[in-house]
Design a protein around this motif. Structure first.
Motif, short mmCIF file in Angstrom:
data_model
loop_
_atom_site.label_atom_id
_atom_site.label_comp_id
_atom_site.label_asym_id
_atom_site.label_seq_id
_atom_site.Cartn_x
_atom_site.Cartn_y
_atom_site.Cartn_z
N ASN A 46 0.56 -6.66 -5.67
CA ASN A 46 -0.79 -6.68 -5.66
C ASN A 46 -1.47 -6.72 -4.49
OD1 ASN A 46 -0.86 -8.94 -6.11
ND2 ASN A 46 -1.98 -8.20 -7.65
N LEU A 47 -1.32 -7.05 -2.98
CA LEU A 47 -1.63 -7.69 -2.07
C LEU A 47 -1.62 -6.26 -1.66
CD1 LEU A 47 -3.03 -10.00 0.00
CD2 LEU A 47 -0.14 -10.50 0.57
N ASN A 48 -3.09 -5.84 -0.94
CA ASN A 48 -3.28 -4.84 -0.20
C ASN A 48 -4.10 -5.36 0.88
OD1 ASN A 48 -1.39 -2.66 -1.87
ND2 ASN A 48 -3.36 -3.19 -3.34
N PHE A 51 -8.96 -2.20 6.14
CA PHE A 51 -9.77 -2.47 7.18
C PHE A 51 -11.33 -2.29 7.60
CE2 PHE A 51 -4.52 -0.91 7.82
CZ PHE A 51 -4.15 -2.15 8.80
N SER A 52 -11.83 -3.44 7.97
CA SER A 52 -12.87 -3.65 8.14
C SER A 52 -13.61 -3.12 9.89
CB SER A 52 -13.78 -5.13 8.22
OG SER A 52 -13.52 -6.28 8.96
N TYR A 53 -14.86 -2.35 9.83
CA TYR A 53 -15.26 -2.14 11.17
C TYR A 53 -14.52 -1.21 11.96
CZ TYR A 53 -19.58 -2.71 13.62
OH TYR A 53 -20.51 -3.22 14.27
N ILE A 54 -14.53 -0.09 11.02
CA ILE A 54 -12.91 1.12 11.32
C ILE A 54 -13.77 2.01 12.03
CG2 ILE A 54 -12.01 2.15 10.07
CD1 ILE A 54 -9.33 2.15 11.17
N LYS A 55 -13.82 2.68 13.23
CA LYS A 55 -14.75 3.64 14.00
C LYS A 55 -14.01 5.38 13.72
CE LYS A 55 -14.86 3.42 18.70
NZ LYS A 55 -12.58 3.68 18.94
N LYS A 69 5.85 -2.12 12.41
CA LYS A 69 6.22 -3.05 12.73
C LYS A 69 6.52 -4.20 12.32
CE LYS A 69 5.32 -1.36 18.00
NZ LYS A 69 4.17 -2.43 19.51
N SER A 70 4.74 -4.73 11.09
CA SER A 70 5.61 -5.93 10.30
C SER A 70 6.15 -5.55 9.02
CB SER A 70 3.65 -6.52 10.53
OG SER A 70 3.52 -5.24 9.32
N ASN A 71 6.47 -3.94 9.11
CA ASN A 71 7.08 -3.84 7.66
C ASN A 71 6.15 -4.30 6.76
OD1 ASN A 71 9.34 -3.45 6.14
ND2 ASN A 71 10.81 -5.27 6.08
N PHE A 72 4.85 -3.70 6.62
CA PHE A 72 4.33 -3.76 5.71
C PHE A 72 4.36 -2.50 4.36
CE2 PHE A 72 0.19 -3.55 3.22
CZ PHE A 72 -0.19 -4.29 2.81
N GLN A 73 4.32 -3.13 3.23
CA GLN A 73 5.17 -1.86 2.30
C GLN A 73 4.01 -1.34 1.53
OE1 GLN A 73 7.79 0.17 3.20
NE2 GLN A 73 7.76 -1.21 4.90
N ASN A 74 3.24 -2.26 0.98
CA ASN A 74 1.76 -1.76 0.28
C ASN A 74 0.82 -1.09 1.12
OD1 ASN A 74 3.46 -3.74 -1.14
ND2 ASN A 74 2.12 -5.61 -1.47
N LYS A 75 -1.13 -1.01 -0.16
CA LYS A 75 -1.25 0.09 -0.17
C LYS A 75 -2.98 -0.44 1.10
CE LYS A 75 -1.51 1.76 -4.51
NZ LYS A 75 -2.39 1.84 -5.53
N PHE A 76 -2.93 0.54 2.10
CA PHE A 76 -3.94 -0.02 2.84
C PHE A 76 -5.46 1.16 2.85
CE2 PHE A 76 -2.06 3.13 5.13
CZ PHE A 76 -3.07 3.86 5.36
N GLY A 77 -6.38 0.32 2.79
CA GLY A 77 -7.86 1.15 2.67
C GLY A 77 -8.87 0.87 3.81
N ILE A 78 -9.83 1.26 3.80
CA ILE A 78 -10.40 1.49 5.35
C ILE A 78 -12.39 0.34 4.30
CG2 ILE A 78 -9.46 2.37 6.57
CD1 ILE A 78 -11.93 4.77 5.62
N SER A 98 -5.44 4.49 0.24
CA SER A 98 -5.57 4.45 -0.81
C SER A 98 -6.85 4.33 -1.08
CB SER A 98 -4.83 3.38 -1.45
OG SER A 98 -4.84 2.51 -0.94
N ASN A 99 -7.93 3.00 -0.03
CA ASN A 99 -8.82 2.48 -0.93
C ASN A 99 -10.03 3.18 -0.14
OD1 ASN A 99 -10.76 0.22 -1.13
ND2 ASN A 99 -10.01 -0.24 -2.99
#
Length: 181
Positions: A46-48, A51-55, A69-78, A98-99
């Motif tokens: 559940n560690l997602n 990304f803040s302050y994205i334009k 490259k870092s092999n992150f497999q979980n969800k990401f949001g903005i 996803s968020n």
């Protein structure tokens, strides 16, 4: 982590190296952070990431390459706090967001051109309401992220709004406008 204690002083900090901008300018420490988060996420599903302050989507695409490259497999949001993010929200959602979390303070500052301490700062301004209304409608219309009610509070993809009075007013506006959620 080397460099984590380095402080950048900027005259106009709200328009400077914050969030994704800082990470993409200083890629090596950002990669170290992403690798650390990726390692922890292997045991914490559940560690997602948010990304803040994205334009724009170009910045998100750069971040996604680093995530790969870092092999992150979980969800990401903005964070939706810069007006260009809201204007281009459909494009962000197509990249797998996803968020969407609304940063009301920064959004208000950037929409109204007023710092939080200014007499012109007003998070209950109609422009703020309409920006949030656009976010809700875009999210709802794409069907990719749910817009829900949770414990009496208005939520977008699990991000609870309603912890302070200004957000309750915004919630009331959304309900009053009969936005289909």
């Amino acid at each position: 982590m080397v460099g984590a204690d380095h402080v950048l002083y900027e005259h106009d900090y709200i328009l400077g190296l914050r969030g994704v901008r800082r990470g993409l300018k200083y890629v090596s420490p950002f990669m170290d952070e992403l690798k650390t988060v990726s390692q922890v996420s292997l045991t914490k599903c559940n560690l997602n990431l948010l990304f803040s302050y994205i334009k724009d989507t170009k910045e998100l695409e750069q971040c996604l390459r680093l995530l790969e490259k870092s092999n992150f497999q979980n969800k990401f949001g903005i964070m939706a706090e810069i007006p260009s993010t809201i204007i281009c929200l459909e494009d962000f959602l197509r990249l797998g967001v996803s968020n969407v979390t609304v940063g009301i303070n920064d959004l208000t500052t950037l929409l109204l051109g007023a710092y939080r301490t200014s007499e012109y700062y007003n998070c209950n301004h109609i422009a703020v309401y309409k920006a949030i209304e656009k976010i809700v409608n875009v999210i709802h219309n794409t069907g990719k992220i749910g817009v829900i009610f949770q414990n009496g509070f208005f939520c977008v993809a699990g991000t609870v709004w309603g912890k302070n009075p200004q957000v309750i007013v915004i919630f009331a506006y959304v309900v009053k406008r009969d936005i289909q959620i």
